[in-house]
Write a protein that holds these residues in place. Structure first.
Motif, PDB file in Angstrom:
ATOM      1  N   MET A   1     -13.461   2.871  -4.781  1.00  0.00           N
ATOM      2  CA  MET A   1     -12.357   3.681  -4.317  1.00  0.00           C
ATOM      3  C   MET A   1     -11.278   2.763  -3.762  1.00  0.00           C
ATOM      4  O   MET A   1     -11.556   1.749  -3.147  1.00  0.00           O
ATOM      5  CB  MET A   1     -12.821   4.647  -3.221  1.00  0.00           C
ATOM      6  N   LEU A   2     -10.030   3.113  -3.975  1.00  0.00           N
ATOM      7  CA  LEU A   2      -8.881   2.359  -3.496  1.00  0.00           C
ATOM      8  C   LEU A   2      -8.285   3.087  -2.297  1.00  0.00           C
ATOM      9  O   LEU A   2      -8.018   4.280  -2.359  1.00  0.00           O
ATOM     10  CB  LEU A   2      -7.841   2.234  -4.603  1.00  0.00           C
ATOM     11  N   GLU A   3      -8.100   2.368  -1.186  1.00  0.00           N
ATOM     12  CA  GLU A   3      -7.508   2.927   0.022  1.00  0.00           C
ATOM     13  C   GLU A   3      -6.323   2.058   0.417  1.00  0.00           C
ATOM     14  O   GLU A   3      -6.433   0.840   0.427  1.00  0.00           O
ATOM     15  CB  GLU A   3      -8.510   2.947   1.163  1.00  0.00           C
ATOM     16  N   VAL A   4      -5.199   2.692   0.764  1.00  0.00           N
ATOM     17  CA  VAL A   4      -4.008   1.973   1.201  1.00  0.00           C
ATOM     18  C   VAL A   4      -3.601   2.531   2.560  1.00  0.00           C
ATOM     19  O   VAL A   4      -3.429   3.737   2.720  1.00  0.00           O
ATOM     20  CB  VAL A   4      -2.847   2.135   0.197  1.00  0.00           C
ATOM     21  N   TYR A   5      -3.466   1.640   3.549  1.00  0.00           N
ATOM     22  CA  TYR A   5      -3.076   2.027   4.895  1.00  0.00           C
ATOM     23  C   TYR A   5      -1.807   1.288   5.275  1.00  0.00           C
ATOM     24  O   TYR A   5      -1.723   0.071   5.101  1.00  0.00           O
ATOM     25  CB  TYR A   5      -4.174   1.673   5.906  1.00  0.00           C
ATOM     26  N   CYS A   6      -0.813   2.014   5.778  1.00  0.00           N
ATOM     27  CA  CYS A   6       0.430   1.405   6.241  1.00  0.00           C
ATOM     28  C   CYS A   6       0.781   1.971   7.614  1.00  0.00           C
ATOM     29  O   CYS A   6       0.496   3.129   7.909  1.00  0.00           O
ATOM     30  CB  CYS A   6       1.568   1.685   5.275  1.00  0.00           C
ATOM     31  N   ASP A   7       1.413   1.128   8.424  1.00  0.00           N
ATOM     32  CA  ASP A   7       1.818   1.540   9.760  1.00  0.00           C
ATOM     33  C   ASP A   7       3.102   0.805  10.113  1.00  0.00           C
ATOM     34  O   ASP A   7       3.439  -0.209   9.510  1.00  0.00           O
ATOM     35  CB  ASP A   7       0.716   1.222  10.768  1.00  0.00           C
ATOM     36  N   SER A   8       3.802   1.304  11.109  1.00  0.00           N
ATOM     37  CA  SER A   8       5.037   0.659  11.528  1.00  0.00           C
ATOM     38  C   SER A   8       5.015   0.386  13.020  1.00  0.00           C
ATOM     39  O   SER A   8       4.296   1.032  13.778  1.00  0.00           O
ATOM     40  CB  SER A   8       6.235   1.555  11.198  1.00  0.00           C
ATOM     41  N   SER A   9       5.786  -0.625  13.414  1.00  0.00           N
ATOM     42  CA  SER A   9       6.013  -0.870  14.831  1.00  0.00           C
ATOM     43  C   SER A   9       7.519  -0.919  15.045  1.00  0.00           C
ATOM     44  O   SER A   9       8.210  -1.753  14.466  1.00  0.00           O
ATOM     45  CB  SER A   9       5.360  -2.179  15.279  1.00  0.00           C
ATOM     46  N   TYR A  10       8.017   0.006  15.825  1.00  0.00           N
ATOM     47  CA  TYR A  10       9.443   0.067  16.125  1.00  0.00           C
ATOM     48  C   TYR A  10       9.666  -0.558  17.485  1.00  0.00           C
ATOM     49  O   TYR A  10       9.031  -0.177  18.464  1.00  0.00           O
ATOM     50  CB  TYR A  10       9.928   1.519  16.119  1.00  0.00           C
ATOM     51  N   ASN A  11      10.534  -1.553  17.546  1.00  0.00           N
ATOM     52  CA  ASN A  11      10.847  -2.229  18.796  1.00  0.00           C
ATOM     53  C   ASN A  11      12.353  -2.140  19.026  1.00  0.00           C
ATOM     54  O   ASN A  11      13.123  -2.823  18.362  1.00  0.00           O
ATOM     55  CB  ASN A  11      10.407  -3.695  18.737  1.00  0.00           C
ATOM     56  N   GLU A  12      12.744  -1.285  19.932  1.00  0.00           N
ATOM     57  CA  GLU A  12      14.172  -1.064  20.174  1.00  0.00           C
ATOM     58  C   GLU A  12      14.845  -2.354  20.624  1.00  0.00           C
ATOM     59  O   GLU A  12      14.407  -3.009  21.564  1.00  0.00           O
ATOM     60  CB  GLU A  12      14.363   0.020  21.238  1.00  0.00           C
ATOM     61  N   GLY A  13      15.880  -2.740  19.921  1.00  0.00           N
ATOM     62  CA  GLY A  13      16.626  -3.940  20.265  1.00  0.00           C
ATOM     63  C   GLY A  13      15.969  -5.230  19.807  1.00  0.00           C
ATOM     64  O   GLY A  13      16.485  -6.307  20.040  1.00  0.00           O
ATOM     65  N   GLU A  14      14.810  -5.145  19.160  1.00  0.00           N
ATOM     66  CA  GLU A  14      14.102  -6.321  18.666  1.00  0.00           C
ATOM     67  C   GLU A  14      13.684  -6.076  17.219  1.00  0.00           C
ATOM     68  O   GLU A  14      13.949  -5.034  16.655  1.00  0.00           O
ATOM     69  CB  GLU A  14      12.862  -6.588  19.535  1.00  0.00           C
ATOM     70  N   ASP A  15      13.014  -7.061  16.638  1.00  0.00           N
ATOM     71  CA  ASP A  15      12.536  -6.915  15.267  1.00  0.00           C
ATOM     72  C   ASP A  15      11.480  -5.821  15.180  1.00  0.00           C
ATOM     73  O   ASP A  15      10.654  -5.669  16.076  1.00  0.00           O
ATOM     74  CB  ASP A  15      11.940  -8.221  14.756  1.00  0.00           C
ATOM     75  N   SER A  16      11.517  -5.063  14.094  1.00  0.00           N
ATOM     76  CA  SER A  16      10.508  -4.044  13.811  1.00  0.00           C
ATOM     77  C   SER A  16       9.777  -4.441  12.539  1.00  0.00           C
ATOM     78  O   SER A  16      10.311  -5.160  11.703  1.00  0.00           O
ATOM     79  CB  SER A  16      11.170  -2.677  13.642  1.00  0.00           C
ATOM     80  N   TYR A  17       8.530  -3.984  12.391  1.00  0.00           N
ATOM     81  CA  TYR A  17       7.692  -4.410  11.276  1.00  0.00           C
ATOM     82  C   TYR A  17       6.920  -3.241  10.696  1.00  0.00           C
ATOM     83  O   TYR A  17       6.660  -2.256  11.375  1.00  0.00           O
ATOM     84  CB  TYR A  17       6.678  -5.470  11.739  1.00  0.00           C
ATOM     85  N   ILE A  18       6.538  -3.401   9.418  1.00  0.00           N
ATOM     86  CA  ILE A  18       5.567  -2.501   8.813  1.00  0.00           C
ATOM     87  C   ILE A  18       4.411  -3.362   8.309  1.00  0.00           C
ATOM     88  O   ILE A  18       4.604  -4.493   7.866  1.00  0.00           O
ATOM     89  CB  ILE A  18       6.158  -1.651   7.667  1.00  0.00           C
ATOM     90  N   GLY A  19       3.218  -2.847   8.431  1.00  0.00           N
ATOM     91  CA  GLY A  19       2.035  -3.558   7.966  1.00  0.00           C
ATOM     92  C   GLY A  19       1.236  -2.686   7.026  1.00  0.00           C
ATOM     93  O   GLY A  19       1.193  -1.465   7.179  1.00  0.00           O
ATOM     94  N   CYS A  20       0.634  -3.314   6.025  1.00  0.00           N
ATOM     95  CA  CYS A  20      -0.182  -2.579   5.059  1.00  0.00           C
ATOM     96  C   CYS A  20      -1.468  -3.337   4.771  1.00  0.00           C
ATOM     97  O   CYS A  20      -1.486  -4.571   4.737  1.00  0.00           O
ATOM     98  CB  CYS A  20       0.564  -2.378   3.754  1.00  0.00           C
ATOM     99  N   VAL A  21      -2.528  -2.582   4.571  1.00  0.00           N
ATOM    100  CA  VAL A  21      -3.825  -3.117   4.174  1.00  0.00           C
ATOM    101  C   VAL A  21      -4.307  -2.289   2.990  1.00  0.00           C
ATOM    102  O   VAL A  21      -4.201  -1.063   2.999  1.00  0.00           O
ATOM    103  CB  VAL A  21      -4.852  -3.025   5.325  1.00  0.00           C
ATOM    104  N   VAL A  22      -4.819  -2.976   1.967  1.00  0.00           N
ATOM    105  CA  VAL A  22      -5.380  -2.294   0.799  1.00  0.00           C
ATOM    106  C   VAL A  22      -6.855  -2.657   0.708  1.00  0.00           C
ATOM    107  O   VAL A  22      -7.218  -3.838   0.752  1.00  0.00           O
ATOM    108  CB  VAL A  22      -4.645  -2.703  -0.498  1.00  0.00           C
ATOM    109  N   LEU A  23      -7.700  -1.641   0.608  1.00  0.00           N
ATOM    110  CA  LEU A  23      -9.142  -1.819   0.472  1.00  0.00           C
ATOM    111  C   LEU A  23      -9.596  -1.301  -0.877  1.00  0.00           C
ATOM    112  O   LEU A  23      -9.102  -0.278  -1.356  1.00  0.00           O
ATOM    113  CB  LEU A  23      -9.897  -1.060   1.566  1.00  0.00           C
ATOM    114  N   ARG A  24     -10.527  -2.006  -1.472  1.00  0.00           N
ATOM    115  CA  ARG A  24     -11.172  -1.523  -2.691  1.00  0.00           C
ATOM    116  C   ARG A  24     -12.663  -1.609  -2.474  1.00  0.00           C
ATOM    117  O   ARG A  24     -13.199  -2.689  -2.203  1.00  0.00           O
ATOM    118  CB  ARG A  24     -10.777  -2.358  -3.902  1.00  0.00           C
ATOM    119  N   ASN A  25     -13.326  -0.464  -2.556  1.00  0.00           N
ATOM    120  CA  ASN A  25     -14.768  -0.386  -2.298  1.00  0.00           C
ATOM    121  C   ASN A  25     -15.120  -1.038  -0.969  1.00  0.00           C
ATOM    122  O   ASN A  25     -16.017  -1.856  -0.864  1.00  0.00           O
ATOM    123  CB  ASN A  25     -15.551  -1.026  -3.445  1.00  0.00           C
ATOM    124  N   ASP A  26     -14.347  -0.712   0.063  1.00  0.00           N
ATOM    125  CA  ASP A  26     -14.551  -1.180   1.443  1.00  0.00           C
ATOM    126  C   ASP A  26     -14.306  -2.672   1.641  1.00  0.00           C
ATOM    127  O   ASP A  26     -14.663  -3.222   2.673  1.00  0.00           O
ATOM    128  CB  ASP A  26     -15.941  -0.809   1.957  1.00  0.00           C
TER     129      ASP A  26
END
Length: 67
Positions: A1-26
């Protein structure tokens, strides 16, 4: 099974980021952290960007795995 997880970090007045992890068969097959370009003024913008990336990754990885 393929799983894709993404999240964001918003930092007011500073750099913001998004992160992603992809899993296949755990097992992790991809991990990335990306700086959000521009100067996001509201958290809504940063929260939508992981959804866009999630959509792109969920299209890319099944095709790449089949090759």
């Amino acid at each position: 099974m393929l799983e894709v997880y993404c999240d964001s970090s918003y930092n007011e007045g500073e750099d913001s980021y998004i992160g992603c992890v992809v899993l296949r068969n755990d097992m992790q097959i991809h991990q990335s952290t990306t700086k959000v370009l521009g100067d996001p003024r509201i958290i809504l913008i940063v929260n939508f960007q992981p959804l866009i990336l999630l959509s792109l990754l969920s299209e890319f990885f099944p095709k790449a795995i089949k090759k």
